[in-house]
Design a protein around this motif. Structure first.
Motif, PDB file in Angstrom:
ATOM      1  N   ASP A  14       0.800  -1.224   0.000  1.00 12.45           N
ATOM      2  CA  ASP A  14       0.000   0.000   0.000  1.00 12.45           C
ATOM      3  C   ASP A  14       0.835   1.277   0.000  1.00 12.45           C
ATOM      4  O   ASP A  14       0.306   2.359   0.240  1.00 12.45           O
ATOM      5  CB  ASP A  14      -0.969   0.005   1.183  1.00 12.45           C
ATOM      6  N   LYS A  45      -5.063  -1.217   1.639  1.00 10.71           N
ATOM      7  CA  LYS A  45      -5.841  -1.754   0.527  1.00 10.71           C
ATOM      8  C   LYS A  45      -7.177  -2.280   1.038  1.00 10.71           C
ATOM      9  O   LYS A  45      -8.156  -2.334   0.303  1.00 10.71           O
ATOM     10  CB  LYS A  45      -5.069  -2.881  -0.167  1.00 10.71           C
ATOM     11  N   ARG A  58     -12.563  -3.059   0.224  1.00 12.48           N
ATOM     12  CA  ARG A  58     -11.301  -3.001  -0.517  1.00 12.48           C
ATOM     13  C   ARG A  58     -11.253  -1.733  -1.363  1.00 12.48           C
ATOM     14  O   ARG A  58     -12.220  -1.409  -2.062  1.00 12.48           O
ATOM     15  CB  ARG A  58     -11.148  -4.219  -1.434  1.00 12.48           C
TER      16      ARG A  58
END
Length: 433
Positions: A240, A311, A325
């Motif tokens: 991420d 994420k 998500r």
């Protein structure tokens, strides 16, 4: 004026006005966190956004809907109706201005859950600091008039989708575009106007009632307002870092990001949802620990924590069994910012890795977008080498800045031309520690 238009903050009393929707419950909790003590009700308020939506949709319905809204103002000061009326009489208003938290508009219509809809809402964000951690929010200063009393609130607008004229994507656009009216001089549109503008891009669905916008329609809306877009697909990334770097870069530039979310629930098909990322919280080394999102299904400045990574999100959606998500990011930007994040990010990683290799991993790094005016104002107050030479040097209007920190203090800036097509370094600045 109605009786008891000034009342003490309590969840039961507020529920009478706000109703019992998920968003109303969130706002009641949020206001408690802000330490709200007193509420003042305007029972016949003309809200521009609702009036435009009313004219475009509800005025043509068979059943008559009301044109006026209610607006509730919130204060941290504890005062009575008598004291408030005396303040109006004597123009004793300073305590009201200092203790103002903002307002919530309640539309006179109901959603599919038969609960009253929350309209345009402006409430203070959380405090800028939480222990050793710092918060950065996107917000503007909004003037408010309450019975002639001049008030102001620093916030980012929020409201709930009204499926007659808008869905979540429309509200995410409405929120994200709102602060850009002052920054770039674009027009502020109501949700119905955003839906109309977006749906000039063809779709198989009706414009009104709104069933939601697709990704192309959202992009079409932004570009139709003489802005450009930056899109970042994060669905298949390994970690991420790109998410966190992009969020810090744009939030610090006061540019909201729209997040496209995939909501999955056991034994149900996936749903898709759009929110506006409105801030973040970071520790003393600059690592993000929390995001804040304006989510029309929850509320303003909704806290988001990572589920392993950013994420996957942890927030109120999990309470109903949903897994959240993040799949895409959309950022409305000014067309003259020509150097996209997708091109500066690899250069940022390259420089970051080289500095860690040469000097060790005791450094922290950030990448952010800024203007020459804001950057030189920052440098003017900083202790840097060759300060006079750097301040009088001509630089582009928009800049990407890669900053290295050592023990929490700025060590070095590498500055890139934000108006270039490819990364072009225009300055290197060293701080005195």
């Amino acid at each position: 004026m109605i009786k008891d238009f000034v009342f003490s903050y309590s969840s039961d009393r507020l529920r009478e006005s706000l109703d019992d929707s998920h968003q109303a419950k969130y706002l009641i909790r949020y206001l408690a966190d802000l330490n709200a003590k007193t509420c003042v009700l305007e029972d016949k308020y003309v809200d521009k956004d609702y009036l435009i939506d009313y004219q475009k949709f509800y005025s043509r319905s068979f059943y008559e809907e009301k044109r006026f809204t209610e607006r509730i103002h919130f204060f941290v000061e504890d005062f009575s109706t008598t004291k408030f009326e005396e303040s109006l009489e004597n123009n004793d208003i300073e305590y009201l201005r200092k203790s103002y938290l903002g307002f919530v508009v309640i539309r006179p219509i109901k959603g599919s859950d038969r609960k009253r809809l929350i309209g345009r809402t402006l409430l203070n964000a959380y405090p800028d600091e939480k222990g050793s951690e710092k918060r950065v929010f996107i917000r503007g200063n909004y003037d408010v008039s309450l019975f002639g009393i001049p008030l102001s609130v620093s916030s980012l607008p929020f409201q709930v989708q009204d499926q007659g004229v808008s869905a979540c994507a429309t509200i995410a656009l409405w929120t994200a575009l709102h602060p850009l009216a002052d920054t770039y001089g674009i027009q502020r549109l109501s949700p119905a106007e955003i839906t109309e503008l977006s749906t000039s891009f063809p779709s198989e669905y009706r414009n009104f009632p709104s069933s939601g916008l697709n990704w192309g329609q959202m992009i079409n809306c932004v570009k139709s307002m003489e802005l450009d877009v930056e899109t970042i697909n994060v669905e298949n990334i390994d970690d991420d870092d790109i998410i966190l770097t992009a969020i810090k870069a744009y939030v610090k530039a006061e540019l909201p990001l729209i997040g496209a979310l995939k909501l999955t629930k056991k034994n149900n098909p996936p749903e898709y949802h759009a929110v506006t990322i409105s801030g973040y919280q970071c520790n003393n080394r600059g690592k993000l620990t929390e995001l804040y999102a304006h989510d029309d299904q929850i509320g303003p400045y909704n806290r988001v924590t990572p589920d392993g990574s950013f994420k996957r999100w942890k927030n109120e959606w999990n309470d109903s069994g949903h897994e959240v998500r993040l799949e895409k990011l959309l950022i409305p930007i000014y067309p003259k910012i020509r150097l996209p994040f997708a091109r500066i990010y690899p250069r940022y990683l390259e420089i970051k890795e080289r500095m860690i290799k040469d000097y060790g991993d005791d450094f922290d790094f950030e990448l952010y977008l800024t203007t020459i005016r804001k950057y030189k104002e920052f440098l003017l107050e900083s202790t840097i080498k060759e300060k006079r030479k750097i301040l009088i040097k001509s630089l582009p209007r928009f800049l990407w800045v890669l900053r290295a920190y050592y023990e929490g203090s700025p060590l070095k800036d590498i500055v890139f031309d934000g108006t270039a097509i490819y990364p072009k370094q225009v300055s290197s600045i060293e701080f005195r520690i």
